[in-house]
Design a protein around this motif. Structure first.
Motif, PDB file in Angstrom:
ATOM      1  N   GLY B 120      30.048   7.787  55.970  1.00 10.67           N
ATOM      2  CA  GLY B 120      29.134   7.259  54.948  1.00 10.67           C
ATOM      3  C   GLY B 120      28.148   6.240  55.494  1.00 10.67           C
ATOM      4  N   ILE B 121      28.333   5.853  56.732  1.00 10.38           N
ATOM      5  CA  ILE B 121      27.403   4.916  57.365  1.00 10.38           C
ATOM      6  C   ILE B 121      26.000   5.508  57.500  1.00 10.38           C
ATOM      7  CG2 ILE B 121      28.013   5.661  59.717  1.00 10.38           C
ATOM      8  CD1 ILE B 121      27.077   2.097  58.658  1.00 10.38           C
ATOM      9  N   THR B 122      25.903   6.864  57.623  1.00  7.93           N
ATOM     10  CA  THR B 122      24.613   7.435  58.032  1.00  7.93           C
ATOM     11  C   THR B 122      23.414   7.077  57.136  1.00  7.93           C
ATOM     12  OG1 THR B 122      25.339   9.538  57.102  1.00  7.93           O
ATOM     13  CG2 THR B 122      25.499   9.297  59.491  1.00  7.93           C
ATOM     14  N   PRO B 123      23.479   7.261  55.813  1.00  9.59           N
ATOM     15  CA  PRO B 123      22.275   6.952  55.031  1.00  9.59           C
ATOM     16  C   PRO B 123      21.960   5.464  55.004  1.00  9.59           C
ATOM     17  CG  PRO B 123      24.105   7.401  53.565  1.00  9.59           C
ATOM     18  CD  PRO B 123      24.576   7.738  54.953  1.00  9.59           C
ATOM     19  N   LEU B 124      22.974   4.649  55.335  1.00 13.01           N
ATOM     20  CA  LEU B 124      22.763   3.200  55.253  1.00 13.01           C
ATOM     21  C   LEU B 124      21.991   2.672  56.466  1.00 13.01           C
ATOM     22  CD1 LEU B 124      26.276   2.098  53.902  1.00 13.01           C
ATOM     23  CD2 LEU B 124      24.209   2.659  52.615  1.00 13.01           C
ATOM     24  N   ILE B 125      22.050   3.402  57.591  1.00  9.29           N
ATOM     25  CA  ILE B 125      21.410   2.891  58.812  1.00  9.29           C
ATOM     26  C   ILE B 125      19.905   2.634  58.614  1.00  9.29           C
ATOM     27  CG2 ILE B 125      20.857   3.495  61.211  1.00  9.29           C
ATOM     28  CD1 ILE B 125      23.692   4.721  61.381  1.00  9.29           C
ATOM     29  N   PRO B 126      19.149   3.595  58.044  1.00  8.19           N
ATOM     30  CA  PRO B 126      17.732   3.295  57.796  1.00  8.19           C
ATOM     31  C   PRO B 126      17.551   2.180  56.750  1.00  8.19           C
ATOM     32  CG  PRO B 126      18.159   5.652  57.663  1.00  8.19           C
ATOM     33  CD  PRO B 126      19.485   4.983  57.707  1.00  8.19           C
ATOM     34  N   MET B 127      18.519   2.023  55.856  1.00  6.38           N
ATOM     35  CA  MET B 127      18.417   0.953  54.850  1.00  6.38           C
ATOM     36  C   MET B 127      18.558  -0.416  55.521  1.00  6.38           C
ATOM     37  SD  MET B 127      20.442   2.314  51.500  1.00  6.38           S
ATOM     38  CE  MET B 127      20.065   3.883  50.738  1.00  6.38           C
ATOM     39  N   LEU B 128      19.480  -0.517  56.481  1.00  9.77           N
ATOM     40  CA  LEU B 128      19.648  -1.790  57.185  1.00  9.77           C
ATOM     41  C   LEU B 128      18.341  -2.161  57.883  1.00  9.77           C
ATOM     42  CD1 LEU B 128      23.019  -1.130  59.125  1.00  9.77           C
ATOM     43  CD2 LEU B 128      22.708  -1.787  56.741  1.00  9.77           C
ATOM     44  N   GLU B 129      17.740  -1.140  58.490  1.00  9.84           N
ATOM     45  CA  GLU B 129      16.495  -1.373  59.214  1.00  9.84           C
ATOM     46  C   GLU B 129      15.409  -1.866  58.263  1.00  9.84           C
ATOM     47  OE1 GLU B 129      15.491   1.828  61.985  1.00  9.84           O
ATOM     48  OE2 GLU B 129      13.384   1.554  61.422  1.00  9.84           O
ATOM     49  N   ALA B 130      15.334  -1.238  57.084  1.00  5.90           N
ATOM     50  CA  ALA B 130      14.311  -1.626  56.102  1.00  5.90           C
ATOM     51  C   ALA B 130      14.573  -3.030  55.571  1.00  5.90           C
ATOM     52  CB  ALA B 130      14.289  -0.626  54.949  1.00  5.90           C
ATOM     53  N   ALA B 131      15.839  -3.335  55.301  1.00 12.40           N
ATOM     54  CA  ALA B 131      16.176  -4.664  54.780  1.00 12.40           C
ATOM     55  C   ALA B 131      15.859  -5.737  55.819  1.00 12.40           C
ATOM     56  CB  ALA B 131      17.660  -4.718  54.399  1.00 12.40           C
ATOM     57  N   GLU B 132      16.169  -5.433  57.073  1.00  8.99           N
ATOM     58  CA  GLU B 132      15.907  -6.383  58.157  1.00  8.99           C
ATOM     59  C   GLU B 132      14.400  -6.592  58.323  1.00  8.99           C
ATOM     60  OE1 GLU B 132      18.069  -8.090  59.702  1.00  8.99           O
ATOM     61  OE2 GLU B 132      17.059  -8.839  61.506  1.00  8.99           O
ATOM     62  N   ALA B 133      13.650  -5.480  58.316  1.00  7.92           N
ATOM     63  CA  ALA B 133      12.204  -5.568  58.511  1.00  7.92           C
ATOM     64  C   ALA B 133      11.552  -6.371  57.389  1.00  7.92           C
ATOM     65  CB  ALA B 133      11.606  -4.170  58.582  1.00  7.92           C
ATOM     66  N   ALA B 134      12.090  -6.272  56.194  1.00  2.57           N
ATOM     67  CA  ALA B 134      11.506  -6.974  55.047  1.00  2.57           C
ATOM     68  C   ALA B 134      12.025  -8.400  54.931  1.00  2.57           C
ATOM     69  CB  ALA B 134      11.794  -6.190  53.768  1.00  2.57           C
ATOM     70  N   GLY B 135      12.873  -8.806  55.865  1.00  3.66           N
ATOM     71  CA  GLY B 135      13.375 -10.178  55.859  1.00  3.66           C
ATOM     72  C   GLY B 135      14.330 -10.480  54.716  1.00  3.66           C
ATOM     73  N   LYS B 136      15.049  -9.451  54.259  1.00  5.08           N
ATOM     74  CA  LYS B 136      15.983  -9.661  53.149  1.00  5.08           C
ATOM     75  C   LYS B 136      17.298 -10.244  53.658  1.00  5.08           C
ATOM     76  CE  LYS B 136      13.307  -7.194  50.355  1.00  5.08           C
ATOM     77  NZ  LYS B 136      12.658  -7.708  49.153  1.00  5.08           N
ATOM     78  N   GLU B 137      18.038 -10.818  52.710  1.00  4.64           N
ATOM     79  CA  GLU B 137      19.397 -11.252  53.020  1.00  4.64           C
ATOM     80  C   GLU B 137      20.290 -10.011  52.869  1.00  4.64           C
ATOM     81  OE1 GLU B 137      20.588 -14.573  50.530  1.00  4.64           O
ATOM     82  OE2 GLU B 137      22.683 -13.957  50.756  1.00  4.64           O
ATOM     83  N   THR B 139      24.105  -7.754  54.335  1.00  9.53           N
ATOM     84  CA  THR B 139      25.324  -7.606  55.131  1.00  9.53           C
ATOM     85  C   THR B 139      25.771  -6.156  55.031  1.00  9.53           C
ATOM     86  OG1 THR B 139      26.003  -9.634  54.005  1.00  9.53           O
ATOM     87  CG2 THR B 139      27.566  -8.700  55.566  1.00  9.53           C
ATOM     88  N   LEU B 140      26.365  -5.680  56.106  1.00 10.01           N
ATOM     89  CA  LEU B 140      27.018  -4.364  56.062  1.00 10.01           C
ATOM     90  C   LEU B 140      28.513  -4.572  56.249  1.00 10.01           C
ATOM     91  CD1 LEU B 140      27.095  -1.146  56.340  1.00 10.01           C
ATOM     92  CD2 LEU B 140      27.042  -1.575  58.805  1.00 10.01           C
ATOM     93  N   LEU B 156      25.264  -0.850  66.017  1.00 10.93           N
ATOM     94  CA  LEU B 156      24.811  -1.685  64.903  1.00 10.93           C
ATOM     95  C   LEU B 156      25.195  -3.138  65.138  1.00 10.93           C
ATOM     96  CD1 LEU B 156      25.657   0.693  61.919  1.00 10.93           C
ATOM     97  CD2 LEU B 156      23.372   0.062  62.744  1.00 10.93           C
ATOM     98  N   GLU B 157      26.411  -3.337  65.634  1.00 15.08           N
ATOM     99  CA  GLU B 157      26.857  -4.709  65.895  1.00 15.08           C
ATOM    100  C   GLU B 157      25.999  -5.339  66.988  1.00 15.08           C
ATOM    101  OE1 GLU B 157      31.285  -5.996  65.416  1.00 15.08           O
ATOM    102  OE2 GLU B 157      30.862  -5.805  67.559  1.00 15.08           O
ATOM    103  N   ASP B 158      25.695  -4.532  68.038  1.00 13.17           N
ATOM    104  CA  ASP B 158      24.859  -5.055  69.125  1.00 13.17           C
ATOM    105  C   ASP B 158      23.458  -5.402  68.611  1.00 13.17           C
ATOM    106  OD1 ASP B 158      26.970  -4.646  70.773  1.00 13.17           O
ATOM    107  OD2 ASP B 158      26.181  -2.803  71.704  1.00 13.17           O
ATOM    108  N   ARG B 159      22.943  -4.560  67.729  1.00 14.26           N
ATOM    109  CA  ARG B 159      21.560  -4.753  67.283  1.00 14.26           C
ATOM    110  C   ARG B 159      21.421  -5.918  66.300  1.00 14.26           C
ATOM    111  NH1 ARG B 159      17.680  -0.079  64.599  1.00 14.26           N
ATOM    112  NH2 ARG B 159      15.983  -1.468  63.984  1.00 14.26           N
ATOM    113  N   TYR B 160      22.361  -6.005  65.363  1.00 14.47           N
ATOM    114  CA  TYR B 160      22.176  -6.993  64.285  1.00 14.47           C
ATOM    115  C   TYR B 160      23.127  -8.180  64.375  1.00 14.47           C
ATOM    116  CZ  TYR B 160      19.517  -3.199  62.066  1.00 14.47           C
ATOM    117  OH  TYR B 160      18.606  -2.217  61.784  1.00 14.47           O
ATOM    118  N   GLY B 161      24.174  -8.055  65.189  1.00 15.15           N
ATOM    119  CA  GLY B 161      25.102  -9.178  65.355  1.00 15.15           C
ATOM    120  C   GLY B 161      26.238  -9.155  64.348  1.00 15.15           C
ATOM    121  N   PRO B 162      27.354  -9.810  64.717  1.00 15.19           N
ATOM    122  CA  PRO B 162      28.557  -9.757  63.881  1.00 15.19           C
ATOM    123  C   PRO B 162      28.433 -10.496  62.545  1.00 15.19           C
ATOM    124  CG  PRO B 162      28.895 -11.181  65.775  1.00 15.19           C
ATOM    125  CD  PRO B 162      27.564 -10.554  65.966  1.00 15.19           C
ATOM    126  N   ASP B 163      27.403 -11.356  62.398  1.00 11.02           N
ATOM    127  CA  ASP B 163      27.243 -12.023  61.095  1.00 11.02           C
ATOM    128  C   ASP B 163      26.785 -11.023  60.041  1.00 11.02           C
ATOM    129  OD1 ASP B 163      27.973 -14.331  62.203  1.00 11.02           O
ATOM    130  OD2 ASP B 163      25.949 -15.176  62.390  1.00 11.02           O
TER     131      ASP B 163
END
Lengths: 399, 321
Positions: B120-137, B139-140, B156-163
């Motif tokens: 179920g991670i797959t559709p969320l990956i582009p969402m994380l990218e969009a949320a990050e690009a838009a500067g939103k708060e 968490t996954l 994903l952990e390497d790219r966005y960090g464990p927080d």
């Protein structure tokens, strides 16, 4: 980020004075025109009346909290007159109670009510259709919810006479302790005790919403005290507001004969008529929230601990949201987005039941009444936060 | 706007990678070298896997890179053969697919909680990218049996960090503690969840304590249907007016019906409040709401037209509208 703030405009007018309660809309227009956020000297609270700001306060439940109570006093500092209800709670306490209620009141459980809710509406409207004139409040709006709703919750017959005065207390307590409040609380202990008694497990039948809520205690989701409070919340929130909703819908429709004719041609539109009437004459007009942390709303700095008076009824008539004809009833309007049932976390859980009751009554009336018109001036009720009528004389032509 | 019914694209498998135990990632390009149509996070494609089998797979590549699409596919041994066929594909194989379609669109808000169970991670990956690009708060929280079964977890952990990325592997930390994760609703936070039905049911139950409309889910095992038609355009006949409208992939029944001037009372428009509940006169729905009980779903007499659609193999619904 620098936020430029300005002072709130200060209003000397009192939203709770008799004239403004009986005819709220001129004052609400002035309040909207005064700016996004005003300061009311009379209550010592800030006021929001524009759709955008009302929506923001309702949806940002972390900044504008409910555990301070819905009245002008902060019940965290100064204990309230009763244990706090779900309306007077924040997450995570609110969360389990809301979850329990949503599990019990949902489309399928409400759908099952259409059958038992219809015959009393048929009977009442058949009787009324034989008369030339009646009082839409005393003879219909007040009768119908009391016939069907307490049965749906499953409370005993004994003590039902306390429901209306109890609801009157609960809602008037969201306003200041003025003479209306004091009047509502006359014999308050007696009404509160009777209603609380009916919320106990042993006094509820085995099938109603009350019993279903108590089942969530067995599941371990909520405590016994929370179950009692949730049943109490249903009883206090589910009667008065629906009565006002039916009365207000008829008060509007009596003034719009073309709308009645259109509805007669297409009774399927009844629910849209109800929705638009709820927007125009919202039964629940206003309540308070408490500011949890210093914040800025509409360019005005609001300090932590301040009370904000949220005018739902004004947001529902904001021309910026609804257009220049916001003060008119328009059967064709898409009223979706109105905040008559609140919005967000505390949005009315009983909304589908209320809508069902209002729709059934209206449809049955439409079947039997060809035309309805005012028969003298309606008498608005003097109430701190609800908008409705004490009496609404109408003249009808039977179908 | 959207691809018409059954429109297909000739594609080619450009790259196949094993990205976790039993999970492969496929990079697809158009056979004619052209870019794909723009798509939004949450979108999926149909993949024709042979023998008339068509499966939907969410896109996990970046919507900014239209020269290729990427899907992640879990091998499900006891399924009807779709994932097995995909796992047998090699780089260079021609493949028939559809243009991207979106049944799981991401609404704009201030905060997001993404919740993934396994693939179920797959559709969320582009969402994380969009949320990050838009500067939103945001968490996954990503749960799976063990780290080696959890595709893309390390990247994903390497790219966005464990927080931002909380990986909960069952063999290390037990199952997702949903009471803890969802016990405290946050204002303006939308929850996007994708994973197995059991997980989503438990998420829906807890989100009953959240504001109506906060939760958005996609069941990646397309509610036992798994066939192409569930995402094809279909017709809705409005029994009261006699009108028939076509509901394309990128519109809801509610939107399509409103466009022809028929009114349906609605509120959340997200399958969560039940206001738009409509009687079904004939036809079979695919329920995508979070309010109807299993009993209601099985009875098939009502549906929420703001999110639900016609089931696979049901080209026409007749509704009491």
């Amino acid at each position: 980020m620098t936020v430029i703030t300005h002072d709130a405009s200060v209003l000397g007018e009192d939203p709770f004075d008799t004239a403004n309660l009986l005819d709220p809309y001129p004052f609400l227009g002035r309040l909207r025109d005064a700016g996004a956020v005003s300061y009311l000297e009379s209550t010592g609270s800030y006021a929001v009346a524009g759709y955008q700001e009302v929506y923001e306060v309702l949806t940002d439940f972390e900044t504008y909290i409910s555990s301070g109570g819905l009245g002008p006093r902060d019940i965290r500092k100064d204990s309230g007159w009763r244990p706090p209800s779900i309306l007077e709670s924040d997450p995570p306490i609110h969360t389990v109670m809301r979850r329990a209620l949503t599990g019990v009141i949902n489309p399928s459980t409400v759908r099952a009510l259409r059958e038992p809710f219809t015959p009393p509406a048929v009977e009442l409207t058949e009787q009324l259709a034989q008369r030339e004139r009646f009082d839409a409040i005393a003879d219909l709006a007040e009768k119908y919810p009391l016939r069907v709703f307490p049965d749906a919750v499953g409370i005993p017959d004994v003590g039902r006479e306390h429901l209306l005065p109890y609801g009157n207390m609960v809602f008037n307590a969201f306003g200041p302790e003025n003479y209306i409040f004091k009047q509502a609380f006359a014999q308050g202990d007696e009404h509160a005790a009777a209603v609380m008694r009916n919320c106990q497990r042993e006094n509820l039948d085995d099938v109603g919403f009350g019993a279903q809520i108590w089942k969530r205690v067995e599941d371990g989701l909520i405590t016994e005290q929370q179950a009692t409070l949730l049943v109490r919340a249903l009883l206090s929130a589910g009667v008065d507001t629906t009565i006002f909703g039916i009365g207000n819908t008829l008060s509007v429709l009596a003034r719009y004969p073309e709308a009645w004719a259109r509805l007669r041609e297409n009774p399927k539109l009844a629910k849209f008529a109800v929705d638009e009437a709820l927007r125009l004459e919202s039964p629940f007009q206003k309540f308070h929230r408490t500011v949890a942390v210093d914040t800025v709303l509409g360019g005005v700095h609001l300090p932590a601990g301040a009370k904000v008076l949220v005018f739902l009824g004004a947001a529902n008539r904001d021309p910026r949201k609804w257009g220049d004809n916001a003060d008119d009833f328009d059967l064709h309007r898409n009223a979706s987005g109105h905040v008559a049932f609140g919005m967000g976390l505390h949005q009315c859980v009983g909304q589908p039941i209320a809508r069902l009751e209002m729709e059934i009554v209206l449809q049955q009336l439409l079947k039997r009444v060809a035309a309805i018109e005012p028969d003298g001036a309606p008498a608005p009720i003097l109430h701190n936060v609800l908008r409705g009528f004490e009496s609404l004389p109408v003249r009808i032509t039977a179908a | 706007m959207s691809a018409s019914a059954g429109a297909t694209i000739d594609a080619v498998v450009d790259q196949v990678d094993s990205v976790a135990d039993q999970v492969v990632s496929l990079v697809l390009r158009r056979a004619d070298g052209q870019p794909f149509q723009p798509w939004q996070p949450g979108a999926h494609i149909d993949v024709h896997v042979g023998d008339g089998l068509v499966r939907q797979y969410s896109l996990c590549s970046s919507p900014d890179e239209l020269d290729h699409l990427r899907i992640g596919v879990l091998h499900v041994p006891d399924s009807r053969g779709g994932s097995k066929a995909v796992h047998a594909l090699l780089a260079g194989t021609p493949l028939t697919i559809s243009e991207p379609r979106n049944n799981f669109p991401m609404r704009d808000s201030r905060r997001y909680l993404f919740l993934a169970g396994g693939i179920g991670i797959t559709p969320l990956i582009p969402m994380l990218e969009a949320a990050e690009a838009a500067g939103k708060e945001w968490t996954l929280v990503y749960g799976g049996r063990s780290r080696n079964t959890m595709a893309f977890a390390q990247q994903l952990e390497d790219r966005y960090g464990p927080d931002r990325i909380r990986i909960i592997a069952e063999d290390e930390a037990g199952r997702l503690d949903l009471d803890q994760i969802l016990g405290m609703p946050r204002a303006h936070m939308l929850v996007y969840a994708c994973g197995p039905g059991g997980l989503l049911g438990a998420v829906e139950e807890r989100c009953m304590g959240w504001p109506p409309g906060a939760l958005h889910t996609e069941r990646f095992v397309a509610s036992t249907l798994g066939a192409a038609a569930a995402n094809a355009p279909f017709e809705v006949e409005l029994a009261r007016t006699g009108t028939t409208v076509t509901v394309p992939n990128d519109k809801t029944i509610l939107e399509a019906v409103e466009e022809v001037g028929v009114r349906v009372l609605s509120s959340c428009r997200g399958g969560l409040c039940g206001t738009c509940e409509t009687q079904i006169i004939s036809g079979e729905p695919e329920h995508r709401d979070a309010v109807l009980s299993q009993e209601d779903r099985d009875a098939g007499e009502v549906m929420l037209v703001c999110v639900s659609r016609a089931a696979a193999g049901c080209p026409r619904l007749v509704l009491d509208l």
